[in-house]
Each structure stands twice: as structure tokens, then as C-alpha cells.
Scaffold this motif. Structure first.
Motif, PDB file in Angstrom:
ATOM      1  N   GLY A   1     -18.566 -24.017  34.456  1.00 43.16           N
ATOM      2  CA  GLY A   1     -19.275 -24.281  35.709  1.00 43.16           C
ATOM      3  C   GLY A   1     -20.616 -23.564  35.742  1.00 43.16           C
ATOM      4  O   GLY A   1     -21.642 -24.150  36.103  1.00 43.16           O
ATOM      5  N   ILE A   2     -20.601 -22.305  35.326  1.00 39.41           N
ATOM      6  CA  ILE A   2     -21.846 -21.529  35.309  1.00 39.41           C
ATOM      7  C   ILE A   2     -22.868 -22.199  34.379  1.00 39.41           C
ATOM      8  O   ILE A   2     -24.010 -22.455  34.776  1.00 39.41           O
ATOM      9  CB  ILE A   2     -21.573 -20.078  34.850  1.00 39.41           C
TER      10      ILE A   2
ATOM     11  N   SER B   1     -24.055 -25.628  35.702  1.00 41.23           N
ATOM     12  CA  SER B   1     -25.000 -25.543  36.830  1.00 41.23           C
ATOM     13  C   SER B   1     -26.366 -25.072  36.363  1.00 41.23           C
ATOM     14  O   SER B   1     -27.389 -25.550  36.859  1.00 41.23           O
ATOM     15  CB  SER B   1     -24.521 -24.637  37.956  1.00 41.23           C
ATOM     16  N   VAL B   2     -26.374 -24.142  35.403  1.00 41.37           N
ATOM     17  CA  VAL B   2     -27.667 -23.668  34.895  1.00 41.37           C
ATOM     18  C   VAL B   2     -28.434 -24.828  34.252  1.00 41.37           C
ATOM     19  O   VAL B   2     -29.610 -25.052  34.536  1.00 41.37           O
ATOM     20  CB  VAL B   2     -27.458 -22.522  33.878  1.00 41.37           C
TER      21      VAL B   2
ATOM     22  N   ASP C   1     -29.569 -27.417  36.859  1.00 37.97           N
ATOM     23  CA  ASP C   1     -30.649 -26.900  37.685  1.00 37.97           C
ATOM     24  C   ASP C   1     -31.963 -26.856  36.899  1.00 37.97           C
ATOM     25  O   ASP C   1     -33.032 -27.121  37.449  1.00 37.97           O
ATOM     26  CB  ASP C   1     -30.288 -25.508  38.206  1.00 37.97           C
TER      27      ASP C   1
ATOM     28  N   TRP D   1     -32.653 -29.122  44.041  1.00 30.90           N
ATOM     29  CA  TRP D   1     -31.190 -29.190  44.212  1.00 30.90           C
ATOM     30  C   TRP D   1     -30.855 -28.485  45.512  1.00 30.90           C
ATOM     31  O   TRP D   1     -30.642 -27.302  45.564  1.00 30.90           O
ATOM     32  CB  TRP D   1     -30.506 -28.542  43.005  1.00 30.90           C
TER      33      TRP D   1
ATOM     34  N   ASP E   1     -33.871 -21.057  35.430  1.00 36.44           N
ATOM     35  CA  ASP E   1     -32.778 -21.687  34.709  1.00 36.44           C
ATOM     36  C   ASP E   1     -33.255 -22.362  33.427  1.00 36.44           C
ATOM     37  O   ASP E   1     -32.518 -22.446  32.445  1.00 36.44           O
ATOM     38  CB  ASP E   1     -32.052 -22.682  35.613  1.00 36.44           C
TER      39      ASP E   1
ATOM     40  N   MET F   1     -24.642 -17.135  37.511  1.00 34.01           N
ATOM     41  CA  MET F   1     -23.819 -17.061  38.721  1.00 34.01           C
ATOM     42  C   MET F   1     -24.632 -17.343  39.979  1.00 34.01           C
ATOM     43  O   MET F   1     -24.086 -17.763  40.992  1.00 34.01           O
ATOM     44  CB  MET F   1     -23.182 -15.673  38.829  1.00 34.01           C
ATOM     45  N   LEU F   2     -25.944 -17.085  39.906  1.00 32.62           N
ATOM     46  CA  LEU F   2     -26.793 -17.270  41.089  1.00 32.62           C
ATOM     47  C   LEU F   2     -26.656 -18.690  41.620  1.00 32.62           C
ATOM     48  O   LEU F   2     -26.615 -18.913  42.827  1.00 32.62           O
ATOM     49  CB  LEU F   2     -28.252 -16.953  40.751  1.00 32.62           C
ATOM     50  N   GLN F   3     -26.604 -19.650  40.717  1.00 32.30           N
ATOM     51  CA  GLN F   3     -26.475 -21.038  41.145  1.00 32.30           C
ATOM     52  C   GLN F   3     -25.013 -21.373  41.465  1.00 32.30           C
ATOM     53  O   GLN F   3     -24.688 -21.842  42.542  1.00 32.30           O
ATOM     54  CB  GLN F   3     -27.000 -21.961  40.033  1.00 32.30           C
ATOM     55  N   PHE F   4     -24.124 -21.086  40.510  1.00 39.40           N
ATOM     56  CA  PHE F   4     -22.725 -21.537  40.577  1.00 39.40           C
ATOM     57  C   PHE F   4     -21.986 -20.911  41.756  1.00 39.40           C
ATOM     58  O   PHE F   4     -21.244 -21.576  42.458  1.00 39.40           O
ATOM     59  CB  PHE F   4     -22.045 -21.188  39.249  1.00 39.40           C
TER      60      PHE F   4
END
Lengths: 282, 306, 364
Positions: free
Chosen positions: A35-36, A39-40, A43, A49, A250, B136-139
Motif C-alpha cells: 500500500g505504501i 500510493s507513492v 502520487d 490527488w 513522491d 507513510m505520509l500518503q498511505f
């Protein structure tokens, strides 16, 4: 008495609870770390977003911006130069030391072993701050040389710790045979030991590179403008949120991530994952 | 042998071949560069820092040699950084070892997909603390997938504050540190001879008895090492305490305090003093853990009973 | 030759029955249709080269492996579904598998401890078991501090202390040097007899199997090749494979001549001799004649009915000489004699017909 021959699913039917636990843990890990990472990546390619499950649109402009804003080419060159130099010097100094520790007994061996273990047992900050102060006095602070010197402190013990057991398991009779056949000690080292140790040395090199790439504190304490590595650049970018859009940070993270993962894939071809961490024996 | 006999032998026997003079083993030269490098780049700076820490600077100069230490321990805010660090490092170590132990224990015997699984566990190790924290900032952010999922399932109404606090730093430590603990324990677990488990079974030991009487005692040294190394890593927490923590408050860890002293206040003396305190605390705790291990392990080292 | 004396103590086990045991690993059968019946007090040896399935069989009996087909029965009761910890057997492993974190007395007492037996009783039984294996003084040592032979004795004590109905041994002597091996062999047989044990013993060493066991089960590629008393196997090997494994080292490819009952005349390289028929032979067909070195008689050159040969090598082997004699055309015979012959001597070899076994050539 006639007992028919039968198939026996008796104990096989038992559910392997341990395996279920393993897969559950893997699922959590994949969800969180995956997930991390996803998302990176998303983004980094997002136009923006806000609030949605997915970005509002996709673009590559953050990467183009990163190249100019962060001076990415310069960072990549510095990172490659520094990590490779650390690995090369670490091996050059560490391989002979590992060999001697594997084969010889000498009076201060215990002291040497502790000395070579300590840098791995102390937080980098502990010796990093005085080391950085010292580098300032030698006018090395902020230079690539200074960063290499600082990174060698944990890299060298790592090489020695990884390779000592490797040399230990090479049959000493091979060396004796070479000596009896007329090879000088130096020739034995270069012609017999180095080829035999090549897989271990390669593995150690990859592990040192992977670790040097991710090691933050020492580079952070000693680097300057033209010796910033990827991980420190990423920290600086993330440390100043609001100044840059998250997408640009990111994008930087994706570059770092891609570099690490490529190296990791290369490493895993030669290295058993359990060897990626140092196993302290004795 | 009686003394006269010994003397006679000394006279009669041909002169012993002159014993080779105790020269320095040339092989030892191989190790000299490594020792020199560690002395120059680790021991010397360490001693240098130690001396520097006793030479207070600026306003603390008046307090004598211990000025920098007094400044650190005298300031409640600075002192608190020790507690802040332990509050993160100890739970992170305990949780990671607690989770990794059953995993590693089970994976002594391979499960399908073993190689892929271990490779997956290496990824966070490779990425390092900075990237995990940054990602983690986004997730874990207010609009990130974690909060979205929690809200979608109706578990919470408002987004959970995962970031810029204690929780965020702890999560980042758990993720970054877990792989090393797991791989270390896996290495120890798979080096236990499976015949011991079989022997215990044949002797009538149930699963619990085998675990408590054979496997765990044999793993104890490995657990001590894994916990110690995990503590080393989490105790020096720095980037994640800044990026996903609250470095001005609850996650103002000791590494950050040392960095601030040296790089924001340019007080290298106090910076070094804090670094020395940090090293001392850590070595004391790790030393305690490893001495337990040494006691349990010494008698087990063997060729025959491996 | 083999110790046939039975236990003086009543064995705890009445019978062990292994029925049609089959175990496959990744499609290849390690053991196929293995059948065995053991009565209490017997010492059975599973003999064969590595990979023949003997250890797999033992592990199935122990419960460490789950058979694909077949059943294991103790005193008529099917115990196949039981995990090893509920079978209550004793086992000695090849590398002893002593717990390195426990001292000798706790190693030996392990099986009693997990059964929840009172401490005082454990102490008593451990002490007695250690006496039995003559390790009385070493109770507080750790395995790492023991010699190989001592570790072996601890493993034995650990296996017998629970008074199991059946003892399983997996190549227990293979890690010891020759002298110690002989010593422990006697020890194992002594314990077996004095405690009234029933023992299943896996080995690849034919001498060990023949000297220890009441019955030997010789295995080959997962199936039983021949089972019987050591005397039977030694004197009447059923196949060339068994013969070869039990020391028939001279192999001569021959052509079958006249067959008269169990006597068969054969020809090879121009020699003609008579042997004992084993298995189905066809006149004019190919066969293999085989004889032990010690049954080959070396006599003066020119003796009638003998094969002329020249001594090529002579090796002193303690109680005599081992000779390699060249009979021409590349045919060599190994002979064991007490007479001294010199290299180059011309001799004659007599092959007693009752000791020369003629087997069909193996197609396998």
C-alpha cells in the motif's frame, strides 16, 4: 485376519495452523508495504490527488521537475560513486581481514573481533557526530570523500562479518595443497582463495551497496551540496512539506525506490535473504 | 621424568633445530588495514567526541568539564528525549520479536512459496527508514487508503491521526525493523537440527513440550541477538521520528536532540555529550541482553551434538 | 555365528507387524509393499545400501513419516494414525540428536519428564539407565563435553529409560571409529538381551547386521530382497544382489552348461567348472558364478581340476593374506588364505562346487 491395504489421510487432514499464520502475516505485510509503495508511485504520477481512492489524473511532469529542481542527475551520479566506492574500499580492506580472522589465531584476536563488531552495535549518530566534527577539521566535511569515509565505518565490519564464516567453510586443505604444489602465500590467496570466495565476495558487495544506499544518518551528518545521496535528498524533500507538492517528493521517492529494488533483485539472485542481515556468532 | 634423566637427555639429544624466531606472522598484515581504518574512523572520532564532550562550549563553559552533560541532564526537555526514545524502541523491539518469532519458527520447515515470502520480507529492509516514513505520509494520511478503508467499513467516523505523532513513528519503526528481526530469527531457527525435534517426538513430547523444552531454549541465544540488534536499530530512530513523528514534542528522540545540539546550535560539545550518553545507554542494555545469551550458549557449542 | 540366545527377561512387546507399507516421495516409491512380522524380543536388522528405503521404513514405524499405504500394528492394534509422541518407542538417531542445551541426566530424563513422572522416580531411573550404559559419573556434563562414544551411550540410555516396547536404531554406529564400533556393537546386543528389548536396527554394514541380528531383512530399491536369519542369508543368498552385498566378491560371467538338479557346470574363458545352481538357469544361457574370497582355495600350480593363475597382489590382513590372482583373459580372483604366497607365484585356484553359486544374469 485380513486387513485391507488402505490409503491413510489420517494426520494429513490436520490443518497446518502455522502455515495459515505465515500467509496471514505475509498478507498484512503485502497490504501495508505494498500500500505504501503503490500510493507513492500513484502520487508521483498524479496531476493531483484529493480525497479520492485514485488520483485525479496522471502526468510525468513531477519527474521532469525533479530532474531540474533537485538536480537529480547530479544526485544519482554522487550516489552511485559513493556507494560503489564504499563497497570497493570496504572489500579491499575487509576481504583480507575476514580471511585472517577465519584462519589464524593470534593474541589480540578477541580485541580485534570486538573492535570490528562495535560500529555495528552503536547507533550511527553516536560516532557520526564526532566523526563529522573531525571531518570538518580535515576539511573533508561536505565532500564525497568525507561521505565515503563515514560510510566505511559500518560497511567494513559488515564485510568482515559476512565473509569470515564464508572463508571458514573453505577447506583449509585446498590452501595446503596449493602450498605443497609450490604456490606462494600470495599466489594461494589470489589464485585459490579469491576464486573460491568470489560468490561470497559478490554477495557481500551487493549487500554493502544495498545497505549504503539506505543508510541515512551518516551521509546526512557528513554530506554537502555536491555529495548528497538519494536517501538524504529524499529526506530533505520530505522534511520541508508544504514547500513542494507531495507529488514531487513522491517522484523523488520513486526514483530511490526503483534504484533500491533493482539492486535488491540483483542481490537476491546471488544472496540468500537470511544473509541480508548480519548473524552474530560466538 | 626425573630431573637427572631430563638433564641427560638435554645433553645427549642432538641440538634441537633452532626454533624459528617469533616473527610477526605476515598474514597479520592482511588485517592491519582494517584495524587501522576502524581505529582512525571509529575509535579516534569516538575518543575525540568523548574529549570534546568534556570541553563545554559557550554558556556551559562556566560549569566545568561536565558542563555539556549538566546542560543535557539539567534541562527537562532534553532529558525527556531518553524516555521518548525508549518509549519507541522497547515496544517496537518487543512487538517485532513477538511477531517474527512464531513466523520464523514455523518457516524452519518450508511452506509453499518460501523463497518468495522471504524475498518479500527483505523489501522493507532494502527501502530503509526514510522511504518507509516518506511513503507513510500518503498511505496513512488523512485522505490515504488506510483511513479511507477504515471509514468505508464504518470502523471510524473521522480519519485517524496516524501521522506526526507517537503512533506514526512506532508504525514506521515496526515496518522498517521487522524484516531484519525476522530474517535473523529465521537464520537461527533453520540452523537447529530437525533431528532434535524428531527425537523429542519419539520420546513422547507433545507440540507444546517440544516448543517449550527444545525449540525455544535452543532459539534463546538467537532471540537475544535479534532483540539486541533490533533495539540498536530502533534506539537510533531519527528520520522517521522527524518525518512521521512530532520532533518538537512526543517523538523528540535522543538522536534528534544530539543532532539539534550539534547542527542547529553548533554546540559540538553538547552534541557529542548527548551522543555519548546515547551510546552508553544502548551498550548497557545490549550488553545485558548479550551476556544472557553468552551464558546460555557457551555450553551448547559443539561439533558432535549439532 | 549369530547370537541366537533369546532375552532372559520377558519382552514388553508381543508382536510388531508392518503390512504392505508403501511410501512415496515425489512420485518415486521409497518403499514398496514392505511386509514384516516381528515377535517380542527379536533383534531385526534392516540392511541395504543408502537409498534402499531402510531408513524410510524405520521412520514410518517411528511415526516420523506417514505411510502412503499400509499399516503398522503393535500387538494386533493398528497404530498407523498415531503421531510418534503417542507410540512410546525408543529411538537412537544416526547423529544421536542429543539436546545440546540439556545436560546428560536431563537428556536421558527427557522422555520421563514429558510423561509427567515424579522427579524422585526420574532421578532413580536416569541413574539406573546411566549405570547400564556405564556413564554413571557424567550425569552433569553437556553433550558438547562428551566424546563420540559417550554421546552414543547417552543416546542409548535416553532410548531405553522409558522402557519402550520397541527400540528403533538408525545407523547408530556409523559415526564411530572401528574400535569403538565393535565395542558398542557388543554393548547394544548386551542391552537388548538383558532388558528384553525388541529392536529394529537399520544399517548398511553387513557385518554389523549379521553379528547383531536374529533376523536380517535385506532391502533393495524399496523392496525386500531377502529376509532370514544371518546364517540363511550368509549361506543361501537368494539373488546375486544379496550374494554380492554379503561378501561374494568374485563375480565371473559364465555360460551355462549341463544342469543336473542343483549342480550346474559352467564355462568361462576356456575354464570349465561346476557350481551350485541358484534360481532359474537355461542351458546355453548366460549366468554369473560367484564365490567368497575365503572359499577360493589356493593350491600348488598344476593341481587337477583347478584354474591356473598368477599371484598379482598380496595383502597382509592380520589373520592371513588377501591375494589377487590373475587367471588370464582379464579374469581376476580374490582369495583369502593363511598361506604365504609371493607376488608372481604361479598357483592353481580350486573353487569348491558347493561354495560356487551360479545365478541368472541380472536383467535389472
Amino acid at each position: 485376519m485380513s486387513v485391507a491395504v488402505r490409503r491413510l489421510p489420517v494426520r494429513r487432514g490436520e490443518i497446518d495452523r502455522g502455515a495459515i499464520f505465515v500467509y496471514a502475516a505475509v498478507a498484512v505485510l503485502v497490504l501495508v508495504v505494498g500500500g505504501i509503495l503503490v500510493s507513492v508511485v500513484l502520487d508521483a504520477f498524479a496531476t493531483s490527488w484529493f480525497g479520492g481512492w485514485l488520483p485525479d489524473g496522471f502526468t510525468d511532469r513531477w519527474f521532469r521537475a525533479a530532474i531540474t529542481d533537485f538536480d537529480l542527475p547530479q544526485i544519482l551520479v554522487a550516489t552511485a560513486f559513493i556507494t560503489l566506492a564504499v563497497a570497493a574500499i570496504g572489500l579491499l580492506v575487509g576481504v583480507p581481514a575476514a580471511y585472517v580472522l577465519a584462519r589464524r589465531r593470534f593474541r589480540v584476536k578477541g580485541v580485534v573481533q570486538v573492535l570490528l563488531l562495535l560500529p555495528l552495535l552503536l547507533p550511527p549518530i553516536t560516532y557520526g557526530i564526532p566523526l563529522a566534527t573531525m571531518l570538518y577539521e580535515f576539511r573533508l566535511a561536505g565532500t564525497a570523500a568525507g561521505v565515503i569515509v563515514a560510510n566505511l565505518v559500518p560497511a567494513l565490519p559488515l564485510v568482515v562479518l559476512l565473509l569470515t564464516p564464508f572463508f571458514e567453510q573453505i577447506d583449509p586443505n585446498l590452501e595446503r595443497a596449493a602450498r605443497v604444489l609450490g604456490a606462494s602465500p600470495l599466489r594461494v590467496f589470489t589464485r585459490v582463495l579469491v576464486p573460491l570466495a568470489a560468490p561470497g565476495v559478490l554477495a557481500a558487495a551487493l549487500i554493502v551497496i544495498v545497505r549504503a544506499l539506505a543508510l541515512f544518518e551518516l551521509t546526512f551528518l557528513t554530506s554537502g551540496a555536491d555529495s548528497t545521496t538519494l536517501v538524504v535528498a529524499l529526506y530533505y524533500a520530505a522534511f520541508a512539506p508544504g514547500i513542494r507538492p507531495s507529488q514531487q517528493i513522491d517522484a523523488m521517492a520513486v526514483v530511490y525506490m526503483a534504484t533500491s529494488l533493482v539492486l535488491l533483485l540483483a542481490a537476491l539472485r546471488f544472496v540468500n535473504p537470511t544473509n541480508m542481515v548480519v548473524r552474530v556468532r560466538r | 621424568m626425573s630431573a637427572p634423566a631430563a638433564r641427560r637427555e638435554a645433553v645427549d639429544s642432538p641440538p634441537a633445530p633452532t626454533r624459528r624466531r617469533r616473527r610477526l606472522d605476515p598474514a597479520l598484515l592482511f588485517i592491519a588495514p582494517a584495524v587501522a581504518l576502524v581505529l582512525a574512523l571509529f575509535v579516534y572520532p569516538f575518543v575525540y567526541g568523548l574529549i570534546l564532550s568534556f570541553q563545554p562550549y559557550g554558556e556551559h563553559e562556566a560549569d566545568g568539564a561536565l558542563g555539556s552533560y549538566l546542560a543535557f541532564f539539567g534541562d527537562p526537555r532534553e532529558r525527556l528525549s531518553i524516555w521518548n526514545t525508549l518509549r519507541l524502541a522497547v515496544p517496537a523491539t518487543v512487538i517485532d520479536v513477538g511477531l517474527a518469532l512464531p513466523l520464523a519458527y514455523r518457516l524452519r520447515r518450508p511452506v509453499p512459496g518460501q523463497r518468495v515470502i522471504t524475498a518479500l520480507f527483505v523489501i522493507p529492509l532494502t527501502l530503509g527508514t526514510v522511504l518507509i516514513a516518506e511513503g507513510m505520509l500518503q498511505f496513512f494520511g488523512p485522505a490515504g487508503w488506510v483511513n479511507k478503508t477504515l471509514i468505508a467499513f464504518g470502523l471510524v467516523q473521522q480519519p485517524v491521526q496516524f501521522l506526526h505523532n507517537y503512533l506514526g513513528t512506532l508504525i514506521s519503526l515496526l515496518i522498517s525493523d521487522f524484516p531484519a528481526v525476522f530474517l535473523l530469527l529465521l537464520g537461527y531457527a533453520s540452523s537447529i537440527d530437525p533431528a532434535l525435534d524428531r527425537a523429542a517426538r519419539v520420546l513422547g513430547a507433545s507440540w507444546w513440550q517440544r516448543t517449550w523444552r527444545v525449540t525455544l531454549p535452543m532459539l534463546a541465544p538467537g532471540i537475544a541477538v535479534a532483540a539486541a540488534l533490533s533495539f540498536v536499530a530502533t534506539f537510533s530512530v531519527f528520520p522517521s521520528a522527524v518525518l512521521v513523528g512530532n520532533p518538537a514534542g512526543e517523538t523528540r528522540v535522543i538522536a534528534f536532540a544530539a543532532w539539534q545540539a550539534a547542527y542547529e546550535r553548533y554546540d559540538y560539545s553538547e552534541g557529542s555529550a548527548i551522543a555519548i550518553v546515547m551510546g552508553a545507554i544502548e551498550l548497557a542494555l545490549v550488553g545485558a541482553a548479550l551476556s544472557l545469551r553468552a551464558g546460555g550458549y557457551r555450553r551448547m557449542r559443539t561439533e558432535g551434538a549439532r | 555365528m549369530s547370537p541366537s540366545s533369546r532375552a532372559t527377561v520377558t519382552p514388553k512387546l508381543k508382536s510388531l507387524r508392518v503390512r504392505e507399507l508403501t511410501k512415496r516421495f515425489a512420485d518415486a516409491a521409497a518403499v514398496r509393499g514392505f511386509d514384516l512380522e516381528v515377535s517380542g524380543g527379536e533383534f531385526i536388522s534392516l540392511l541395504g545400501p543408502s537409498g534402499c528405503g531402510k531408513t524410510t521404513t524405520l521412520n514410518c514405524v517411528a511415526g516420523l513419516l506417514e505411510p502412503d499405504e499400509g499399516a503398522i500394528e503393535i500387538d494386533g492394534r493398528d497404530i498407523t494414525p498415531f503421531p510418534p509422541e503417542r507410540r512410546g518407542f525408543g529411538m537412537v538417531f544416526q547423529n544421536y540428536a542429543l539436546f545440546p542445551h540439556l545436560d546428560v541426566s536431563r537428556n536421558v530424563g527427557f522422555g520421563l519428564e514429558v510423561r509427567g513422572i515424579a522427579h524422585s522416580e526420574i532421578g532413580r531411573r536416569v541413574a539406573r539407565a546411566l549405570e547400564l550404559v556405564q556413564l554413571g559419573g557424567l550425569a552433569k556434563r553437556y553433550p558438547a563435553q562428551l566424546s563420540g562414544g559417550q554421546q552414543q551411550r547417552v543416546a542409548l540410555a535416553r532410548a531405553i529409560v522409558t522402557e519402550p516396547p520397541l527400540i528403533l536404531m538408525d545407523e547408530p554406529l556409523s559415526n564411530l571409529d572401528a574400535k569403538l564400533r565393535l565395542e558398542m556393537r557388543l554393548e547394544i546386543r548386551r542391552l537388548h538381551q538383558s532388558l528384553g528389548l525388541t529392536t529394529l536396527y537399520v544399517t548398511h554394514d553387513q557385518e554389523e547386521a549379521l553379528s547383531l541380528a536374529d533376523r536380517v531383512v535385506l532391502m533393495r530399491e524399496g523392496v525386500v530382497e531377502q529376509a532370514g536369519t544371518p546364517e540363511e542369508l550368509y549361506a543361501q543368498p537368494r539373488s546375486l544382489y544379496v550374494a554380492n552385498f554379503l561378501g561374494y566378491r568374485n563375480l565371473v560371467p559364465v555360460e551355462v552348461g549341463e544342469i543336473r538338479g542343483d549342480t550346474v557346470s559352467v564355462a568361462a574363458n576356456g575354464f570349465l567348472f561346476t557350481g551350485t545352481r541358484r534360481g532359474t538357469l537355461a542351458e546355453g544361457g548366460a549366468a554369473v558364478a560367484t564365490i567368497r574370497p575365503k572359499d577360493v582355495q589356493v593350491v600348488a600350480a598344476g593341481s587337477p581340476g583347478c584354474i591356473a593363475a598368477a599371484i598379482e597382489l598380496a595383502e597382509f590382513v592380520g589373520d592371513g593374506f588377501e591375494l589377487s590372482a590373475d587367471a588370464g583373459s582379464g579374469q581376476r580372483f580374490i582369495a583369502r588364505t593363511t598361506d604365504r604366497w609371493a607376488v608372481g607365484d604361479h598357483v592353481a585356484l580350486r573353487l569348491p562346487p558347493e561354495r560356487l553359486l551360479v545365478f541368472p544374469s541380472e536383467v535389472r
